[in-house]
Enzyme design. Structure first.
Site, PDB file in Angstrom:
ATOM      1  N   SER A 103      63.512  58.579  40.874  1.00  0.00           N
ATOM      2  CA  SER A 103      63.915  59.917  41.255  1.00  0.00           C
ATOM      3  C   SER A 103      64.727  59.980  42.543  1.00  0.00           C
ATOM      4  O   SER A 103      65.368  60.984  42.807  1.00  0.00           O
ATOM      5  CB  SER A 103      62.662  60.774  41.436  1.00  0.00           C
ATOM      6  OG  SER A 103      61.876  60.277  42.523  1.00  0.00           O
ATOM      7  N   SER A 135      60.218  55.197  41.483  1.00  0.00           N
ATOM      8  CA  SER A 135      61.326  56.007  42.008  1.00  0.00           C
ATOM      9  C   SER A 135      62.031  55.428  43.219  1.00  0.00           C
ATOM     10  O   SER A 135      63.026  55.987  43.677  1.00  0.00           O
ATOM     11  CB  SER A 135      60.828  57.414  42.363  1.00  0.00           C
ATOM     12  OG  SER A 135      60.639  58.185  41.204  1.00  0.00           O
ATOM     13  N   LYS A 195      65.631  62.162  51.394  1.00  0.00           N
ATOM     14  CA  LYS A 195      65.428  62.692  50.043  1.00  0.00           C
ATOM     15  C   LYS A 195      64.959  64.138  50.121  1.00  0.00           C
ATOM     16  O   LYS A 195      64.137  64.483  50.976  1.00  0.00           O
ATOM     17  CB  LYS A 195      64.377  61.834  49.326  1.00  0.00           C
ATOM     18  CG  LYS A 195      64.141  62.200  47.864  1.00  0.00           C
ATOM     19  CD  LYS A 195      63.124  61.248  47.212  1.00  0.00           C
ATOM     20  CE  LYS A 195      62.929  61.568  45.739  1.00  0.00           C
ATOM     21  NZ  LYS A 195      61.981  60.625  45.092  1.00  0.00           N
TER      22      LYS A 195
END
Lengths: 433, 433
Positions: free
Chosen positions: A148, A172, A79
């Site tokens: 997210s 998330s 990420k």
């Protein structure tokens, strides 16, 4: 079967046996990315050259009989809020569009040492908050993959990599994993180092990861924590939380959970109904206060200088956080202590807590990543939680069930999750959009 | 010499040798209290019966040859924010006028176990903040004894007990000790348990104590910390802080410090001038923000219900704290980290830092306890500090010098303080008002 379809455990086994090389695996992964990325937009920055040379070195090592760990030669998506030395790390923000860290996040360094290959960085919402990334859901590209950790969830779901790192401050990891039909795991707060992960709200931020099986989640946990967890799947005693969860869940979500619970009971699990503790009603407001306060604290200076460089949702969180009176923050922190104690008591009555993983299935929208309300309580108290796919809606969208355990109770939680996964029997192969 | 005139070390020695009994010592102390209390008002609540029976039991133990510790049979005054089981503890507030705790503060329990005798509770400003107690200064009863540990400072100064517990959040030990011509010591933050001490601002609150000699301060530290510190007085290298301190100090205070510094140099100490670090300019505002925020957090509920039950200064602190934005609190906490690092570097250049102990001598007023500005920086960063009487003003009021050391550097700090005390040769006998 193409290598990109393999789980971490399967690929790892073949590499150990000399039947698959890291180079061949990476090659298949990169082809899959080339094929799907124009549709899914899961990657911000690729690092093909380094990945190829790392895979070659790891291939030679394997041929010499040296295997570093169960992730030797395994591609792992990262990420884009995890710092990667020499590789652009943007936090999904124009402010950091050209930001090249000088060091690896501790988790990234551990993975590299263990022999993982990093094809590139996956899309994140801005600063891992609520302003969407461009990523689409592999199950239906008109729907959000959730956020997210949008890129990591979509990449693992679609076979663009067998596993990827995400992070969770509200929901998330669990929410996008549920939306994309994969396993998402958020271990106990602070169990895995956040060093080099850009903070959103540091007392709520967790490292987490996406895999397509519970077995793979165990492999990632063991590599990242340095502790050998050995889950032993057995029929668990599940504490079903109705009340708030039932009242709030989309009808399709609650039906999916009830159906899954029936199948688990038929398989031999015990399902008991538990009542949410009294402090639960303060959990969401207290979570919001800590979230906004700490986010505002991180961004205060930049925000005052240049508020236009933030997207609307983040801007509103930071602006709001700057107005919260400080005793409210301290009170919110105290509520966390009370809720954690009450949640611990609740877990005296079951092996883990059972809820839906999300309020709705993946929304038909790329403007919203969905609601983290079902996950935020466990980010708030820092208890480990995991989502396992449990079925599909009438529209063919995946649903997940969320299991929550005691702090540092990862082994028991993975035992329960592994057993549920076996009973629920959701397809584990990658999804082609 | 009457027993009430003895220091802790002297009385302890006589008790060990069988030349003084705890009962005889307490008797002398209670007579001294009877004589002076109407003038000085240092005690809120007496506990004569328990003190007498404890002293008798400790006398029997001593006669049987059993001495518990260096405070066996020593009377210790306890500031009225320390919880005492079964004995009223008011925090100087009408809200707690009838509050009888069910347990002893950890420090009180340690002292009792070690054989200390507790004659009663000493006056504190309201909640150990700024609204004065009725106590008067033994050196001049029209002057404040300082605060917040007003009763403890006046009691030790006047021989109503040889030692007493206080607490410091800004300058509540060092300042009253300096105003009353005694030794005041605030060890490193968290070195001594605050359990059972009513919080004012928990990340700044320190346990501290008053004695008439540095030797006695070492005895108290050793009993309360459970660690045997063995200071070895030698001429120290003192880092004199001019700048802010010189600009802010009352003329008589700075003259007194310069005179003391000369005498210390003549005695063999090295005095070097050090510059305050850059972050010092943020220290006072950051201290105020943490102070008001945490005080507001403790009192928020009671204050909203009944603001009139608070005195004006405390009311204004709580009301102000409720308005501070939460990111300001977090930023203030970060400034503490920066200042602590810079102060640690500064202490690489001297054994301890040298400043005046107070901005002014004891003010001619019972409406203000004086300014803690010279002490607050060391409460802010949690470094240990001690005040040693160093002379008198032209008006015959005591002055103190404040020495500050590294965290957990108590042994070195007491070595320096003991040496300075010997050179400065301030009278150690109790002051009769």
């Amino acid at each position: 079967m193409e290598p990109h379809e393999l789980t971490v455990a399967e690929a790892s086994q073949l590499i150990r046996e000399g039947k698959l090389t890291p180079t061949r695996l990476l090659d298949s992964i990169l082809k899959r990315i080339d094929a799907l990325e124009p549709t899914l937009e899961a990657w911000v920055t690729m690092d093909r050259e380094r990945a190829l040379s790392d895979a070659e070195a790891l291939t030679r090592e394997a041929q010499e009989g040296s295997i570093r760990s169960p992730v030797h030669g395994i591609p792992v998506g990262i990420k884009d809020i995890y710092f990667t030395q020499g590789l652009r790390t943007t936090m999904g923000s124009p402010i950091y569009a050209d930001h090249i860290p000088e060091y690896d996040a501790e988790t990234v360094a551990i993975l590299r040492d263990a022999g993982a290959v990093i094809p590139g960085k996956t899309e994140t919402t801005e600063f891992a908050a609520y302003d969407p990334a461009p990523t689409r859901n592999p199950w239906n590209t008109e729907h959000t993959p959730g956020g997210s950790s949008s890129g990591s969830a979509a990449a693992v779901s679609s076979g663009m990599c067998p596993t990827a790192l995400g992070s969770q401050t509200g929901g998330s990891v669990i929410r996008p994993a549920a939306f994309c039909g994969v396993v998402g795991f958020k271990p106990t707060y602070d169990l895995i180092s956040r060093l080099g992960v850009f903070p959103l709200a540091w007392s709520l931020d967790h490292v987490g990861f996406f895999t397509r099986t519970v077995e793979d989640a165990t492999i990632l946990l063991n590599v990242l924590s340095g502790v050998e967890h050995r889950p032993d799947p057995e029929p668990p005693k599940l504490g079903l939380l109705r009340g708030y969860y039932e009242k709030t869940a989309d009808e399709s979500v609650w039906e999916g959970l009830m159906d899954a619970a029936d199948r688990l009971e038929d398989g031999g699990a015990e399902v008991v109904e538990l009542r949410l503790p009294r402090s639960f009603e303060y959990v969401h407001p207290a979570h919001s206060i800590i979230f906004a306060t700490e986010a505002a604290s991180v961004h205060e200076e930049g925000f005052r200088k240049n508020p236009e460089s933030y997207k609307p949702k983040m801007r509103s969180h930071v602006a709001g956080g700057l107005l919260i009176p400080s005793p409210a923050y301290l009170r919110a922190k105290r509520i966390r202590g009370v809720f954690a104690m009450e949640a611990r008591d609740l877990l005296g009555e079951a092996d883990c807590l059972l809820t839906p993983s999300s309020v709705t299935p993946a929304l038909r929208s790329l403007k919203s990543t969905g609601d983290p309300a079902f996950n935020a309580p466990w980010s708030f108290c820092g208890f480990p939680s995991i989502t396992v796919p449990c079925g599909l809606t009438g529209d063919g969208l995946p649903l997940g069930l969320q299991l929550t355990g005691l702090p540092y109770g990862e082994e028991g939680l993975l035992s329960a999750a592994g057993w549920c996964e076996r009973i629920l029997d959701f397809p584990k192969g990658p999804r082609t959009p």
